[in-house]
Enzyme design. Structure first.
Site, PDB file in Angstrom:
ATOM      1  CD  GLU A   1      -7.382   7.996   8.002  1.00  0.00           C
ATOM      2  OE1 GLU A   1      -7.447   7.145   7.118  1.00  0.00           O
ATOM      3  OE2 GLU A   1      -6.990   9.155   7.794  1.00  0.00           O
TER       4      GLU A   1
ATOM      5  NE  ARG B   1       5.316   3.626  -6.233  1.00  0.00           N
ATOM      6  CZ  ARG B   1       4.569   3.651  -5.133  1.00  0.00           C
ATOM      7  NH1 ARG B   1       4.876   4.491  -4.153  1.00  0.00           N
ATOM      8  NH2 ARG B   1       3.524   2.874  -5.006  1.00  0.00           N
TER       9      ARG B   1
ATOM     10  CE  LYS C   1      -5.378   4.587   7.467  1.00  0.00           C
ATOM     11  NZ  LYS C   1      -5.765   5.127   6.151  1.00  0.00           N
TER      12      LYS C   1
HETATM   13  C1  MV4 Z   1      -8.118   2.779   5.576  1.00  0.00           C
HETATM   14  C2  MV4 Z   1      -9.123   1.810   5.452  1.00  0.00           C
HETATM   15  C3  MV4 Z   1     -10.338   2.075   6.049  1.00  0.00           C
HETATM   16  N1  MV4 Z   1     -10.536   3.242   6.720  1.00  0.00           N
HETATM   17  N2  MV4 Z   1      -8.363   3.917   6.257  1.00  0.00           N
HETATM   18  C4  MV4 Z   1      -4.573   0.295   3.568  1.00  0.00           C
HETATM   19  C5  MV4 Z   1      -3.379   0.826   2.844  1.00  0.00           C
HETATM   20  C6  MV4 Z   1      -3.288   2.257   3.141  1.00  0.00           C
HETATM   21  N3  MV4 Z   1      -2.923   3.007   1.970  1.00  0.00           N
HETATM   22  C7  MV4 Z   1      -4.639   2.633   3.621  1.00  0.00           C
HETATM   23  N4  MV4 Z   1      -5.362   1.419   3.859  1.00  0.00           N
HETATM   24  C8  MV4 Z   1      -6.611   1.480   4.367  1.00  0.00           C
HETATM   25  N5  MV4 Z   1      -6.912   2.613   5.031  1.00  0.00           N
HETATM   26  C9  MV4 Z   1      -9.543   4.118   6.802  1.00  0.00           C
HETATM   27  N6  MV4 Z   1      -9.747   5.246   7.484  1.00  0.00           N
HETATM   28  C10 MV4 Z   1      -8.839   0.631   4.773  1.00  0.00           C
HETATM   29  C11 MV4 Z   1      -7.567   0.451   4.240  1.00  0.00           C
HETATM   30  C12 MV4 Z   1      -7.359  -0.820   3.592  1.00  0.00           C
HETATM   31  C13 MV4 Z   1      -7.127  -0.901   2.224  1.00  0.00           C
HETATM   32  C14 MV4 Z   1      -7.060   0.213   1.418  1.00  0.00           C
HETATM   33  C15 MV4 Z   1      -6.842   0.104   0.078  1.00  0.00           C
HETATM   34  C16 MV4 Z   1      -6.700  -1.144  -0.493  1.00  0.00           C
HETATM   35  C17 MV4 Z   1      -6.744  -2.282   0.274  1.00  0.00           C
HETATM   36  C18 MV4 Z   1      -6.965  -2.177   1.639  1.00  0.00           C
HETATM   37  C19 MV4 Z   1      -7.023  -3.328   2.407  1.00  0.00           C
HETATM   38  C20 MV4 Z   1      -7.206  -3.227   3.746  1.00  0.00           C
HETATM   39  C21 MV4 Z   1      -7.370  -1.979   4.346  1.00  0.00           C
END
Ligand code: MV4
Length: 454
Positions: free
Chosen positions: A200, A292, A158
């Protein structure tokens, strides 16, 4: 109390803020681009100022023009809404430098929480659960491989300056890891001028749950439960609800306490949202904190009987919160459908243009937040969302029944919209059983035939 607020935004949220100001007897200054002259937000404010051409870069993102309007029209505060300059520490600082109250947290808080890996470390130290991963940014391939092998594949790469899914990469083995590391770094450098990335553990099929927070200038921080935001496509939410059907009273209290503890650790003030992933075993992990008001704030307002925009303004005016955590309790259930000027299906494309006919639903438990009217032209330059339809019911099934009834009454002609999508989803058995995660919507769209005709 503040006396005159400049609303540094457009569309439905600008109108939402103007409505709250009117009820508080605060004067409003709207700003608009050349493409937004006919939007309701410019009509319903006390003053309206054109701040530039259609392109956002030259209008809603033009901090100097906005500040010049605020000073010329005698504003004492600026409300940034969501998007645009709402999470710009520099803009918040510029407001302060001109003796304008920025309706939001301090520039330092915006900056700290805008750095996702720093925010994560800060929250971990405060005792908020976080996804196992690297401690801060990763500098080289040796560290990268070492950390990945410690936490175990699959892993997520990320961007520190990212958020909302930008600059993110999934890696299932060492080869994908090294490739993802380099592409994520290049993408982050191009998009944010900052190539720092962190690592992560990948959480499979999580739910996206977020906790609403308010903090005043005297150190009191309270939460208003959670919203369920798992129904997204390409990181664009389409439907949100409050409360989450996956969260019971015990988990709500636990997540709420964690969110408040994290916000206290940074002395947070004004409205904020802490985003969590919830896995299928019921464990939750801090993702990021948004500094926000959010698009989906109305579902929380309906269930908690509160006006979050008014609270933001009272806090910015220097008033103490008039309640504490024990005064706050949820009642019933709310659902929000985002009404976009686009056909929601495979290869969805924007559909701006003239709204030839509009019938807005009403009746018990229905709320409509929008700046549009019959004869209004949706401009092609901005986000495609032009309305939010919100329903409230005594329980989830009543909220869904009401939403379905209201979607049946709603008529928008002249442009393609997300309305057919929402009608189909409200009738879907898995949605009704609340049997979904963040994976669900994209799969559903692939499997489901969606007609955008009536
Ligand atoms: C993740 C995850 C799985 N594992 N982190 C996408 C947006 C960002 N705010 C974080 N996101 C994600 N992080 C880990 N360690 C999966 C996502 C993710 C996701 C998260 C929330 C809503 C929709 C999503 C769609 C794809 C991936």
């Amino acid at each position: 109390m503040l006396r005159r607020i400049l609303v540094a935004n457009r569309g439905e949220i600008a109108l939402r803020i103007i409505r709250a100001c009117r009820e508080l007897n605060i004067e409003t200054i709207a700003v608009y681009s050349e493409a937004d002259r006919e939007s309701l937000h410019t009509r319903w404010a006390d003053w309206s100022v054109c701040i530039g051409p259609s392109a956002s870069q030259r209008s809603y993102l033009n901090a100097q023009n906005i500040l010049a309007a605020a000073i010329a029209y005698g504003a004492d505060a600026v409300h940034p809404g969501y998007g645009y300059l709402s999470e710009s520490a520099m803009f918040a600082e510029m407001c302060e430098a001109h003796n304008l109250v920025f309706v939001g947290p301090s520039p330092q808080q915006i900056e700290l929480l805008g750095d996702k890996s720093r925010a994560k470390n800060t929250m971990q130290k405060a005792g908020v659960p976080v996804v196992p991963g690297s401690e801060g940014a990763i500098g080289n391939e040796q560290d990268l491989i070492k950390v990945a092998e410690e936490i175990g594949y699959p892993v997520m790469i990320k961007a520190s300056a990212g958020g909302g899914g930008k600059g993110m990469r999934l890696a299932r083995d060492r080869q994908e890891l090294i490739r993802g590391f380099n592409t994520a770094r290049a993408e982050a450098a191009a998009a944010f001028n900052n190539d720092a990335v962190y690592l992560e553990k990948f959480i499979e099929s999580p739910r996206h749950i977020e906790v609403q927070l308010l903090g005043d200038n005297f150190g009191r921080i309270v939460h208003f439960g959670e919203r369920e935001c798992s129904l997204q496509r390409r990181h664009q939410k389409l439907i949100e609800e409050c409360p989450s059907p996956a969260v019971d009273d015990g988990l709500r209290a636990e997540m709420g306490r964690a969110a408040v503890r994290g916000a206290e650790a940074v002395g947070y003030r004004n409205a904020g949202t802490m985003e969590f992933l919830l896995d299928d075993s019921g464990k939750f992990y801090f993702m990021e904190m948004n500094t926000r008001i959010q698009v989906e704030h109305p579902v929380t307002e309906m269930v908690y009987g509160i006006d979050l925009i008014k609270e933001q303004i009272r806090i910015a005016s220097g008033q103490a919160l008039a309640f504490d955590q024990s005064d706050i309790s949820p009642k019933g259930h709310a659902v929000e459908c985002r009404i976009n000027a686009e056909a929601v299906r495979i290869n969805s494309r924007p559909s701006p243009g003239l709204i030839e006919q509009l019938f807005v639903p009403g009746g018990c438990g229905i709320r409509w937040d929008s700046h549009v009217y019959q004869g209004y032209k949706v401009p092609p330059f901005y986000d495609s969302m032009f309305a939010k339809l919100i329903s409230w019911g005594a329980d989830r099934s009543e909220a869904i029944e009401r939403m379905q009834r209201a979607l049946g009454e709603l008529v928008v002609e002249g442009i393609e919209t997300s309305i057919p999508f929402h009608r189909a989803m409200m009738a879907d058995a898995r949605f009704r059983r609340a049997d979904f995660s963040t994976d669900f919507l994209e799969q559903w769209l692939e499997e489901t035939e969606l007609s955008n005709k009536e």
